[in-house]
Structure formats: C-alpha cells, structure tokens
Write a protein that holds these residues in place. Structure first.
Motif, PDB file in Angstrom:
ATOM      1  N   PHE B  26       0.812  -1.221   0.000  1.00  0.00           N
ATOM      2  CA  PHE B  26       0.000   0.000   0.000  1.00  0.00           C
ATOM      3  C   PHE B  26       0.849   1.276   0.000  1.00  0.00           C
ATOM      4  N   THR B  27       2.158   1.133   0.326  1.00  0.00           N
ATOM      5  CA  THR B  27       2.993   2.344   0.309  1.00  0.00           C
ATOM      6  C   THR B  27       3.878   2.396  -0.937  1.00  0.00           C
ATOM      7  N   ASP B  28       3.550   1.569  -1.937  1.00  0.00           N
ATOM      8  CA  ASP B  28       4.297   1.564  -3.197  1.00  0.00           C
ATOM      9  C   ASP B  28       5.797   1.395  -2.980  1.00  0.00           C
ATOM     10  N   ALA B  29       6.168   0.469  -2.090  1.00  0.00           N
ATOM     11  CA  ALA B  29       7.600   0.235  -1.859  1.00  0.00           C
ATOM     12  C   ALA B  29       8.270  -0.199  -3.169  1.00  0.00           C
ATOM     13  N   PRO B  30       9.488   0.303  -3.438  1.00  0.00           N
ATOM     14  CA  PRO B  30      10.145   0.003  -4.722  1.00  0.00           C
ATOM     15  C   PRO B  30      10.329  -1.492  -4.975  1.00  0.00           C
ATOM     16  N   GLU B  31      10.673  -2.289  -3.906  1.00  0.00           N
ATOM     17  CA  GLU B  31      10.848  -3.737  -4.125  1.00  0.00           C
ATOM     18  C   GLU B  31       9.577  -4.352  -4.689  1.00  0.00           C
ATOM     19  N   VAL B  32       8.442  -3.943  -4.099  1.00  0.00           N
ATOM     20  CA  VAL B  32       7.162  -4.504  -4.542  1.00  0.00           C
ATOM     21  C   VAL B  32       6.901  -4.100  -5.978  1.00  0.00           C
ATOM     22  N   ALA B  33       7.066  -2.799  -6.253  1.00  0.00           N
ATOM     23  CA  ALA B  33       6.789  -2.308  -7.604  1.00  0.00           C
ATOM     24  C   ALA B  33       7.649  -3.053  -8.618  1.00  0.00           C
ATOM     25  N   GLU B  34       8.896  -3.263  -8.251  1.00  0.00           N
ATOM     26  CA  GLU B  34       9.821  -3.926  -9.163  1.00  0.00           C
ATOM     27  C   GLU B  34       9.392  -5.366  -9.436  1.00  0.00           C
ATOM     28  N   MET B  35       8.996  -6.069  -8.341  1.00  0.00           N
ATOM     29  CA  MET B  35       8.633  -7.470  -8.492  1.00  0.00           C
ATOM     30  C   MET B  35       7.359  -7.610  -9.338  1.00  0.00           C
ATOM     31  N   PHE B  36       6.370  -6.767  -9.052  1.00  0.00           N
ATOM     32  CA  PHE B  36       5.126  -6.875  -9.811  1.00  0.00           C
ATOM     33  C   PHE B  36       5.303  -6.413 -11.258  1.00  0.00           C
ATOM     34  N   ALA B  37       6.294  -5.542 -11.472  1.00  0.00           N
ATOM     35  CA  ALA B  37       6.543  -5.110 -12.843  1.00  0.00           C
ATOM     36  C   ALA B  37       6.919  -6.304 -13.708  1.00  0.00           C
ATOM     37  N   ILE B  49      -4.357  -6.864  -5.335  1.00  0.00           N
ATOM     38  CA  ILE B  49      -3.985  -8.098  -4.645  1.00  0.00           C
ATOM     39  C   ILE B  49      -3.828  -7.845  -3.147  1.00  0.00           C
ATOM     40  N   GLY B  50      -3.229  -6.708  -2.808  1.00  0.00           N
ATOM     41  CA  GLY B  50      -3.096  -6.366  -1.387  1.00  0.00           C
ATOM     42  C   GLY B  50      -4.463  -6.285  -0.714  1.00  0.00           C
ATOM     43  N   SER B  51      -5.444  -5.680  -1.395  1.00  0.00           N
ATOM     44  CA  SER B  51      -6.773  -5.578  -0.789  1.00  0.00           C
ATOM     45  C   SER B  51      -7.379  -6.953  -0.569  1.00  0.00           C
ATOM     46  N   LEU B  52      -7.234  -7.814  -1.586  1.00  0.00           N
ATOM     47  CA  LEU B  52      -7.784  -9.160  -1.440  1.00  0.00           C
ATOM     48  C   LEU B  52      -7.105  -9.885  -0.280  1.00  0.00           C
ATOM     49  N   GLU B  53      -5.783  -9.659  -0.145  1.00  0.00           N
ATOM     50  CA  GLU B  53      -5.078 -10.308   0.975  1.00  0.00           C
ATOM     51  C   GLU B  53      -5.591  -9.790   2.307  1.00  0.00           C
ATOM     52  N   LEU B  54      -5.907  -8.511   2.347  1.00  0.00           N
ATOM     53  CA  LEU B  54      -6.447  -7.943   3.585  1.00  0.00           C
ATOM     54  C   LEU B  54      -7.785  -8.598   3.924  1.00  0.00           C
ATOM     55  N   VAL B  55      -8.632  -8.732   2.885  1.00  0.00           N
ATOM     56  CA  VAL B  55      -9.928  -9.391   3.099  1.00  0.00           C
ATOM     57  C   VAL B  55      -9.709 -10.813   3.618  1.00  0.00           C
ATOM     58  N   ALA B  56      -8.780 -11.530   2.986  1.00  0.00           N
ATOM     59  CA  ALA B  56      -8.515 -12.905   3.407  1.00  0.00           C
ATOM     60  C   ALA B  56      -8.098 -12.947   4.875  1.00  0.00           C
ATOM     61  N   CYS B  57      -7.222 -12.016   5.288  1.00  0.00           N
ATOM     62  CA  CYS B  57      -6.766 -11.994   6.685  1.00  0.00           C
ATOM     63  C   CYS B  57      -7.954 -11.798   7.626  1.00  0.00           C
ATOM     64  N   ILE B  58      -8.823 -10.853   7.264  1.00  0.00           N
ATOM     65  CA  ILE B  58      -9.966 -10.580   8.149  1.00  0.00           C
ATOM     66  C   ILE B  58     -10.857 -11.808   8.248  1.00  0.00           C
ATOM     67  N   LEU B  59     -11.166 -12.405   7.082  1.00  0.00           N
ATOM     68  CA  LEU B  59     -12.034 -13.579   7.101  1.00  0.00           C
ATOM     69  C   LEU B  59     -11.403 -14.707   7.918  1.00  0.00           C
ATOM     70  N   LEU B  60     -10.081 -14.840   7.799  1.00  0.00           N
ATOM     71  CA  LEU B  60      -9.404 -15.917   8.540  1.00  0.00           C
ATOM     72  C   LEU B  60      -9.535 -15.733  10.044  1.00  0.00           C
ATOM     73  N   LEU B  61      -9.690 -14.507  10.460  1.00  0.00           N
ATOM     74  CA  LEU B  61      -9.733 -14.258  11.908  1.00  0.00           C
ATOM     75  C   LEU B  61     -11.150 -14.294  12.478  1.00  0.00           C
ATOM     76  N   ILE B  62     -12.158 -14.274  11.596  1.00  0.00           N
ATOM     77  CA  ILE B  62     -13.537 -14.365  12.097  1.00  0.00           C
ATOM     78  C   ILE B  62     -13.941 -15.840  12.105  1.00  0.00           C
ATOM     79  N   PRO B  63     -14.246 -16.385  13.275  1.00  0.00           N
ATOM     80  CA  PRO B  63     -14.464 -17.833  13.370  1.00  0.00           C
ATOM     81  C   PRO B  63     -15.491 -18.378  12.379  1.00  0.00           C
ATOM     82  N   SER B  64     -16.578 -17.664  12.117  1.00  0.00           N
ATOM     83  CA  SER B  64     -17.610 -18.267  11.276  1.00  0.00           C
ATOM     84  C   SER B  64     -17.260 -18.196   9.788  1.00  0.00           C
ATOM     85  N   SER B  65     -16.219 -17.457   9.417  1.00  0.00           N
ATOM     86  CA  SER B  65     -15.933 -17.341   7.989  1.00  0.00           C
ATOM     87  C   SER B  65     -14.526 -17.788   7.657  1.00  0.00           C
TER      88      SER B  65
END
Ligand SMILES: Cc1cc2nc3c(=O)[nH]c(=O)nc-3n(C[C@H](O)[C@H](O)[C@H](O)COP(=O)(O)O)c2cc1C
Lengths: 516, 136
Positions: B26-37, B49-65
């Motif tokens: 989310f902070t546009d770190a150069p390593e990330v930009a370079e790798m995704f390039a 992809i970062g947003s989807l990963e965030l969603v996945a983390c939240i869902l993983l922490l909620i017991p019912s989901s």
C-alpha cells in the motif's frame, strides 16, 4: 420418443467436467502469454478442477457428486434454497403446512389490529367435507351474551380457585424452546390481555415472573424446576413455587401432541449455567425426560400423583394429555371415581400440535387428532357422569376463531394456543425451532437474532390478537343463537361423514350402542 | 479440539505471512513495484492483490468465515506461486518470498481441510456432513 426439450444431464455434466480443465489450460496460457491478470481465472478453474477431482474420486458419500461432479453440486445448492423459494414464489395461499399463508395472515392481521374483512369469496377449498358452524335464523342480541367466565377449582371449592375471563390462554412453551425476549414478550402480552400463560416444562419461570402475568406452571416428566436429584417430584420445591402469587394453576404434563409416548433428552452441551439453575439439574451430563412420570407407572399411582400435586400445591391442578387409547382413558376415569380424585382440568392436545423439536415419525404419526381426542374424552367423561367435575382445555392448531368455536362445541371450556401466539409475535414459519437459528428470534438464544424481537413492540400484538379473537368468537357465538360458549354442542356443527370427526362419530361407541 | 488449535495456529501464521507484505504494497515500496513489474502489473495490480489479501486476513480471523478466508488465501498464494515459477524466479529475496507463499499455500490447504464443515461444498469433497446438514 426424444422430445426436443429433453435435457441429458449426463452429457451436460461430461461436457462441464471436460470444459473445466480445458478452460484451466486456456487461462493458464493466456496468463502466461497475454497478461498475468488472466491468472485470476486460472486459479478459480484450478480450484474447480481440484474440487471436481475430490467429488468424483475421493469422496464416497454422495452418489450424485460422484457421478456428475461439480454439476451435481448445483443440485444441492438449489435443493437447499428450495423451501424458501417455494414459500416466497410458488406456494399458493392455501397449500403450506402446518399453517398456510391464509391462516397465518389472519393471525398477523389480528395481532397488528388490522381489519380482517375479505371480499368476493372464501379462499378455502370449499367442498362439502368441511366442518361448518350452523347458524340460526335468530342470532343472539349483543346485550344478551353472557360474559365469558370459568373458574378452575370451583368443583373442589378451592380457596385459590382461578377464574379466567377470556376464552384463550397461552399454551406450554418452555424457556429453552423459546428465548428470553420471546418469553418476556408473551408474558407481558399476557399481562396486558389479562390471560394466563403456561410456563412449559422449562423449570423455574424466572423470565415469566419478571412480567408479573398469571402463570400456569407445568410439571414435565423430568420435573424441571421441582425435581430431586434423581428426577422425582420434590414436594418442598413445588410448594415453594406454588406459593408465588403469580402461579395460579399447575399442569402435569402426561403427553403432548407432537410427541406422545416419547421422552426427550437434553444434551449436556445445551446445559448452560442458567439452564442448570432454572431446571435444577447438574452440568456435564445429559438429562433424560422419561416418556412418562416415574411416579405414574400404574393407573392407581397416576391418580394418586394427581392428588399429591393438588395437596402440595393447593392450586387448581390438571393434566395435559394427547389421547392414544380411549379404553385406557376409560380405566383412568374409573380409577378417578374409585379414589374420588379428579383433576381440576384436562388439557387435550391434538396430534397436530407443535413442538420445538421432535422426531418426525412422532410429529407425523402418533396420537389422535384434536377433534377426535376431544370428542372421545368429552363422551367418556359424560358416560361416567363426571363431566361436571372438571374443565376441559383444548389445543392443536386452534388459531382461528372458526376452529376455536368448533372446539368449544365439542366440549372445550377454554382454548389453548401455542403457535397462534408465536405467529402473533411475528413467526414466519421458517421451521427452524430446533436449530437455535430462528430468523425472528423467537426460538433461539442467539442474542444477535433476538435483538429484533423488541418486547415493547411485541407485547401489544399479543393483546391485540386475544382481543380480536375474542371479538370474532363472540360474533360467531351470536350467530349460533347461543348465549355462552358452554351452551354450544355438536348440534351447532355440521359434521360431514367424510371428515375425521364425522367418521369417528359414525363408529363411536354411543352410536353403535344406540343402533343395537 | 486438537484440530481446532492446529487450525488456529495455521490461521495466525497465514495472516502473518499475508499481512506483513501489505504495508509495502500500500505504500508503493520500490521492491514490490519492481517485483510486480515483472508480472506486467502496476500499482493497480498490487493494490488489488493487497486488498484481497487484507480481506482474506480478516475472514481468517472471524471464526464463522474462516473457510472463506482460507479459500481466498489459497487462491492468492496459487497465483503468487505461479508468478514465481513463470516470471519472477527464486533468486535472492524472491526465493524467500516464494518460500513464504508456498508455506501459506500449504497452510491454507490445511485450514480448508480442518474447517471443511463450515461450507457444505467443501465438506462434500471429503464426503463428510456439513454442520448445517446435521441439524435438519
Ligand atoms: C416451540 C414450542 C414449544 C413447546 N413446548 C412445550 C412444552 O414445554 N410442554 C408442552 O406440554 N407442550 C409444548 N408445546 C406444545 C404446545 O403447548 C401445544 O400443545 C401445541 O403446540 C398445540 O397448540 P398449537 O397448535 O396452538 O401450537 C410446545 C410447542 C411449541 C411450538
């Protein structure tokens, strides 16, 4: 003859099962050569390929999945939403069970105090095989009606005899089957409407008492709330509960229409601290509700047990039964006469009765339907000349004034309803009572689901329902020309011979005795 | 009981693996930009992809989901692994990233298995009954 619309599921599923890996390969290449974004699809199809592999080779439980793979899964999904879809989209107004939309909406309207006049014609299946009420050419004028009033326990001249002034009462539903808000809404509504509420076999009525309405305490076969450690009746506990001013009557439950002849089991997982306290049981072990009271294994002891509860409580005491064998009931009546002990009331529950949870086999298959059970008990009591020793309450789908009037004509002194009041609370008949997932928050302990059931807004609906039922009942009563419900007899009904009741009447002992 | 604990440990590890890269994405770190390039993806791509990963983390922490979070992280990690195989490779830092992706992928599989009864279409894969079915 192959019609042009014929769908060959087997072929379709083969096609689907080949397309999935094919598409996987297509997207994999597209992801590699065109744009990495295609790999979102690659991954999705990879998932389907794996799932399909598991469905068709690994698992051994589900035939459809094994034969058709992913396509078969669609069937499970559609099947699982089928009941809701049918209820909302396809079921006609008169075909749902146990209560069709017509019957439900009548209760909803009464509870919301909306006029329930309908136009043009009856929605009922109007064939001649329905019980109808016979009216008179000279209906009773309004002023001539006698106000409804019956007194339980007057036959024994009890000090704590209990008088009700409205013809309908809230039938047994335990705290446990119902959640906190439902119990309190019903109890507050009962207080508003000035009718008694039965506690059901849920033990000490803590939440009912909060609302200060009149209560009928039910003793179930596990004696929740009044039991000793081994599940027998504890006289001191009973006396203590009976001494509360709100407790007006005691009902011993012999059987209930939804599961007559069947006990129950309270699994240890469901025994929370609170349930353990209210019901007087220990945590960590399953608790069995036997199919009958351990004290009542013979007819003599059964009658003696009624006497014991009457003596200990000092209150009007009766029992609830769903009739099985008439001959057995006859023996019970003879024993009552021999011991000169009579219950102050009998609650007759029909096999069509509801429950929080019961095995389907019992719900569908065991016990006499209300009208036959009620008529048999009424006949039997009359035959033995003891009908004047007690009152009769009737329950079993009596949610509309018409059905209630029929019960009065067959001998009932007062009407009990459980599900009529659940519908008044807003029940949508989701059929989830046993799962703790009631979407309306009535039969659940989940605080999230109970949130919507606001006591202040629900209690008036109970009172409205009672008020509107009473109004309609009085109108019907006047149409028959009677001045009070006790004057009604079977003469006021038209009972076609191909109804359950008509059939029973044709073969009942009285008719056969008269014929021979 | 034991499976529950193992599953929770796995969930926390996956959340950690996915979560620790979010800040850089989310902070546009150069390593990330370079790798995704290398994958032909710009800021839109890695933020999606970062947003989807965030969603996945939240869902993983909620017991019912939990199971939905595990399926999502499984998919994201599948994509990551494919990226490493086809474009990014395993040199240096990329190798470490690939190792973590593989670990998270395996753990996601484990979580899906342990939590299979939360979703009947997963439970059916193993022939077990889902909790919903058992009730009715
Ligand atoms: C949710 C629910 C819980 C019930 N719990 C009890 C109970 O604890 N004891 C009992 O004798 N009957 C119980 N019943 C049966 C009712 O008291 C009543 O006899 C039956 O439902 C018939 O009345 P109805 O058709 O108006 O619902 C229960 C019924 C329902 C729907």
């Amino acid at each position: 003859m192959a019609s042009s619309l014929h769908i060959d599921l087997h072929k379709i599923s083969k096609f689907v099962n080949l397309s999935i890996p094919a598409l996987f390969v297509v997207f994999l290449s597209a992801g590699h050569f065109v744009s990495f974004y295609f790999h979102f699809f690659t991954v999705a199809f990879l998932f389907m390929v794996i799932a399909n592999f598991f469905y068709m080779t690994v698992q051994k439980e589900h035939v459809i999945l094994k034969n058709f793979g992913l396509m078969g899964q669609a069937r499970y999904i559609i099947e699982s939403i089928g009941p809701e879809m049918r209820q909302y989209l396809f079921a006609s107004d008169t075909e749902e069970r146990p209560f069709n939309r017509e019957e439900r909406s009548e209760v909803y309207r009464k509870a919301k105090n909306i006029d329930s006049a309908s136009s043009f014609g009856s929605q009922q299946n109007f064939d001649p095989s329905e019980i109808k009420i016979r009216h008179t050419m000279f209906p009773t004028p309004k002023e001539a009606l006698q106000p409804f009033k019956i007194t339980y326990g007057e036959e024994r001249g009890l000090e704590f005899a209990y008088t009700i002034t409205r013809p309908i009462m809230i039938s047994a539903m335990s705290y446990g089957a119902l959640g906190t808000n439902a119990v309190r809404s019903l109890a507050r509504g009962a207080k508003l409407a000035n009718i008694p509420m039965n506690t059901g076999e849920g033990g000490y009525p803590e939440y009912h008492l909060m609302e200060d309405c009149d209560l009928i305490f039910q003793i179930g076969t596990a004696k929740f709330g009044v039991r000793t450690d081994d599940g027998l009746l504890d006289d001191t506990k009973l006396a203590e509960i009976a001494s509360k001013p709100q407790i007006r009557m005691i009902e011993i439950k012999f059987s209930q229409g939804a599961k007559p002849g069947k006990g129950g089991l309270l699994p240890k997982e469901k025994i929370t601290d609170e349930i353990a306290k209210l019901r007087g049981i220990k945590k960590g072990a399953d608790v069995v509700s036997p199919p009958y009271h351990p004290e009542c294994d013979t007819v003599e002891k059964t009658v003696a047990f009624i006497k014991r509860v009457q003596n200990v409580s000092g209150l009007p005491t009766g029992f609830k039964i769903c009739l099985g064998k008439v001959s057995e009931f006859e023996v019970l009546v003879e024993e009552m006469k021999r011991q000169d002990v009579y219950p102050d009331f009998i609650t007759v529950d029909g096999a069509e009765g509801g429950t929080g949870a019961a095995p389907k086999a019992f719900l569908d298959g065991v016990g006499l339907p209300l009208l036959v059970g009620l008529a048999s008990i009424q006949d039997c009591l009359k035959r033995h000349g003891i009908r004047n020793k007690m009152k009769l309450n009737a329950s079993g789908k009596l949610i509309s004034p018409r059905a209630q009037l029929v019960a009065f004509a067959l001998g009932a002194d007062a009407i009990y309803s459980a599900r009529g009041f659940m519908l008044s609370l807003g029940c949508i008949q989701a059929l989830q009572c046993g799962n703790n997932t009631c979407p309306i928050g009535i039969t659940t302990h989940d605080p999230e689901l109970q949130k919507g059931l606001v006591i202040e807004s629900r209690a008036p609906r109970i009172a409205n329902y009672v008020h509107n039922i009473e109004h309609d009942l009085e109108e019907l009563l006047r149409a028959t020309g009677c001045k009070s419900f006790s004057e009604l007899t079977e003469e006021n009904l038209y009972i076609p011979s191909d109804t359950v009741l008509g059939n029973y009447r044709l073969n009942s002992p009285e008719v056969q005795a008269a014929a021979s | 009981m034991k499976n529950n604990i193992i599953s929770w440990i796995a969930q926390l590890i996956v959340v950690f693996i996915l979560g620790q890269t979010l800040f850089f994405k989310f902070t546009d770190a150069p390593e990330v930009a370079e790798m995704f390039a290398k994958l032909g993806m710009g800021p839109f791509g890695y933020k999606l992809i970062g947003s989807l990963e965030l969603v996945a983390c939240i869902l993983l922490l909620i017991p019912s989901s939990t199971i939905w979070g595990a399926i999502l992280s499984w998919g994201l990690m599948s994509g990551a692994i494919m990226g490493h195989i086809s474009k990014i490779g395993f040199e240096g830092n990329a190798g470490a990233m690939a190792g973590m992706a593989i670990a998270a992928w395996l753990l996601s599989c484990l979580i899906i298995f342990f939590r299979r009864n939360q979703a009947s279409f997963i439970a059916n894969m193993f022939g077990t009954k889902s909790s919903n079915e058992m009730q009715s």
